[in-house]
Design a protein around this motif. Sequence first.
Motif, mmCIF file in Angstrom:
data_model
loop_
_atom_site.group_PDB
_atom_site.id
_atom_site.type_symbol
_atom_site.label_atom_id
_atom_site.label_comp_id
_atom_site.label_asym_id
_atom_site.label_seq_id
_atom_site.Cartn_x
_atom_site.Cartn_y
_atom_site.Cartn_z
ATOM 1 N N LEU A 375 -31.107 13.520 -13.718
ATOM 2 C CA LEU A 375 -31.394 12.094 -13.841
ATOM 3 C C LEU A 375 -30.097 11.357 -14.141
ATOM 4 O O LEU A 375 -29.449 11.621 -15.158
ATOM 5 C CB LEU A 375 -32.408 11.829 -14.956
ATOM 6 N N HIS A 376 -29.734 10.432 -13.251
ATOM 7 C CA HIS A 376 -28.550 9.603 -13.454
ATOM 8 C C HIS A 376 -29.017 8.165 -13.673
ATOM 9 O O HIS A 376 -29.486 7.506 -12.733
ATOM 10 C CB HIS A 376 -27.620 9.675 -12.235
ATOM 11 N N PRO A 377 -28.903 7.664 -14.897
ATOM 12 C CA PRO A 377 -29.428 6.318 -15.194
ATOM 13 C C PRO A 377 -28.455 5.205 -14.809
ATOM 14 O O PRO A 377 -27.238 5.375 -14.847
ATOM 15 C CB PRO A 377 -29.626 6.364 -16.712
ATOM 16 N N TYR A 378 -29.048 4.080 -14.438
ATOM 17 C CA TYR A 378 -28.313 2.835 -14.215
ATOM 18 C C TYR A 378 -28.990 1.785 -15.086
ATOM 19 O O TYR A 378 -29.845 1.021 -14.628
ATOM 20 C CB TYR A 378 -28.351 2.439 -12.738
ATOM 21 N N PRO A 379 -28.639 1.770 -16.371
ATOM 22 C CA PRO A 379 -29.405 0.960 -17.332
ATOM 23 C C PRO A 379 -29.379 -0.537 -17.057
ATOM 24 O O PRO A 379 -30.338 -1.233 -17.376
ATOM 25 C CB PRO A 379 -28.742 1.294 -18.672
ATOM 26 N N MET A 383 -32.834 1.268 -13.629
ATOM 27 C CA MET A 383 -33.163 2.220 -12.575
ATOM 28 C C MET A 383 -32.532 3.565 -12.884
ATOM 29 O O MET A 383 -31.562 3.655 -13.648
ATOM 30 C CB MET A 383 -32.658 1.730 -11.210
ATOM 31 N N GLY A 384 -33.088 4.599 -12.298
ATOM 32 C CA GLY A 384 -32.518 5.929 -12.429
ATOM 33 C C GLY A 384 -32.590 6.657 -11.106
ATOM 34 O O GLY A 384 -33.515 6.449 -10.318
ATOM 35 N N GLU A 385 -31.605 7.507 -10.859
ATOM 36 C CA GLU A 385 -31.618 8.337 -9.661
ATOM 37 C C GLU A 385 -32.005 9.762 -10.038
ATOM 38 O O GLU A 385 -31.413 10.350 -10.951
ATOM 39 C CB GLU A 385 -30.246 8.359 -8.987
ATOM 40 N N THR A 439 -37.404 2.261 0.965
ATOM 41 C CA THR A 439 -36.726 0.977 0.847
ATOM 42 C C THR A 439 -35.351 1.089 1.488
ATOM 43 O O THR A 439 -35.045 2.082 2.149
ATOM 44 C CB THR A 439 -36.629 0.543 -0.631
ATOM 45 N N SER A 440 -34.508 0.087 1.295
ATOM 46 C CA SER A 440 -33.182 0.089 1.901
ATOM 47 C C SER A 440 -32.115 0.352 0.862
ATOM 48 O O SER A 440 -32.356 0.265 -0.352
ATOM 49 C CB SER A 440 -32.915 -1.260 2.576
ATOM 50 N N LEU A 441 -30.905 0.628 1.333
ATOM 51 C CA LEU A 441 -29.785 0.848 0.418
ATOM 52 C C LEU A 441 -29.505 -0.382 -0.430
ATOM 53 O O LEU A 441 -29.010 -0.274 -1.554
ATOM 54 C CB LEU A 441 -28.533 1.226 1.214
ATOM 55 N N GLU A 447 -23.241 -0.080 -7.962
ATOM 56 C CA GLU A 447 -22.369 1.069 -8.219
ATOM 57 C C GLU A 447 -22.756 2.254 -7.339
ATOM 58 O O GLU A 447 -21.893 2.965 -6.803
ATOM 59 C CB GLU A 447 -22.475 1.451 -9.699
ATOM 60 N N LYS A 448 -24.060 2.471 -7.171
ATOM 61 C CA LYS A 448 -24.519 3.566 -6.328
ATOM 62 C C LYS A 448 -24.242 3.264 -4.862
ATOM 63 O O LYS A 448 -23.861 4.163 -4.089
ATOM 64 C CB LYS A 448 -26.016 3.804 -6.549
#
Length: 465
Positions: A375-379, A383-385, A439-441, A447-448
């Motif tokens: 799990l890579h978070p984007y606080p 969102m998280g990947e 969904t789309s990019l 950052e992702k």
Amino acid sequence: MVSEPPAATLAPAPATVPYSTASVTAPDDAASRARFVDWFRAVAPYIHAFKRKVFVIAFPGEMIQAGKLAQTVQDIALLRALGIRVVVVHGCRPQIEEQLRLRHRESRFHDGRRVTDDAALECVKEASGEIRLDIEAAFSQGLANTPMANADIRVMSGNFVTAKPVGVLGGVDFEHTGVVRKIAIDQIQLALNSRAVVLLSPLGFSPTGEAFNLSMEDVATSIAIALKAEKLIFLTEIPGIVDELGELTRELSERSAKALLDGGKLEADTAVYLRHCLRACEADVPRAHMIPFDIDGAALLEVFTHDGVGTMISRDDLEFLREAGPDDVGAILTLIEPLEADGTLVPRGRGVIERDISAFSIIEHDRRIFGCAALHPYPDQRMGEMACLTVVPEAQGLGDGERLLKHIEQRAREEGLTRLFVLTTRTAHWFLKRGFVQTSLDALPPEKQRAIDRSRNSQVYIKQL
């Protein structure tokens, strides 16, 4: 990126199951037909798994009082038609209260247990007798264009439960209140083998001919243990186990259930149900469930959908699913390197794994890692990947991918994330079945987006948590 997870065991069921002949044989369009066929095929693995297994289904008198008996009987009839052997146990607490009120008698409880004097015992007999007749009548209906058409279900009851008195506890004589002493296993098995539904009331009898008032939970749990049932299912007036944030806890191990009970923070009714579920699991009943009876089709949704609608307590120890540590780097590399080599996963290398080891969760069996996910978070975007979801080939189809996904989702929630996304080139269908939406990019954190290798042409899927 993610590798090929285990084969899906079940796609989410439609919001309503089409009951009428017209809706099954003449849907409006090809899409409707396809959805129905996909759903029906997805149910097949569960039908195969549960055929001839024993389910003990118990519900309180509150469910009958709420007018939910007919729909529950219809669902039980469907389970029986699919080859599942069913024992039904009913409660009758509000009905007993009503009988006492009509007789101008007061209810007496001590430490949450009813004190059953002579008058209360007569009320128990009256209430349970009426409910038993109502349940038998519900199983006997066979109106056309209803789920009970052609059901032809026989119901068998009897003195299958031997009881003993509670006696005197804390200086209080509980009189005709009892607990289960013995179950007539052979006789119940004969009834089940004859394709009958076995119906039990919260009453037991002593060898001397005395009747005792028992709790529905005690009878159901004792039956499930004695019959080595596959499932003990409580249809409850509560939604299940709800955490401090108001979120439903969908699965608990024995250890987690014990910790909750020891914490002493559960509501009284919740603690009673959980205690009996735990007792069943500790006695080798594989699964016990607490599901709310106010959801139409709750039993079907719990049995035939992946997420269910209540809380499941598992006999199996789930502690093999844990967070990764530095000692796990080598095992994770061994697990993912073949998938990096064939292009399924983006190459990472030992340095990246060592740096990000705290992001990984792993499934370990007998000291061997069978699967992992990160799990890579984007606080800032909440969102998280989920990346690197991988399960060894010999364990695919056994549910490890499902458990890793649930665990990553729970980690994301605990970190305050509201959406989880994945990038995949080969496993889109698996994620679609588990609530992800393509969904789309552009929907990803900036950052992702900057870090993505667009030449891979990965598909993006997001799930609301």
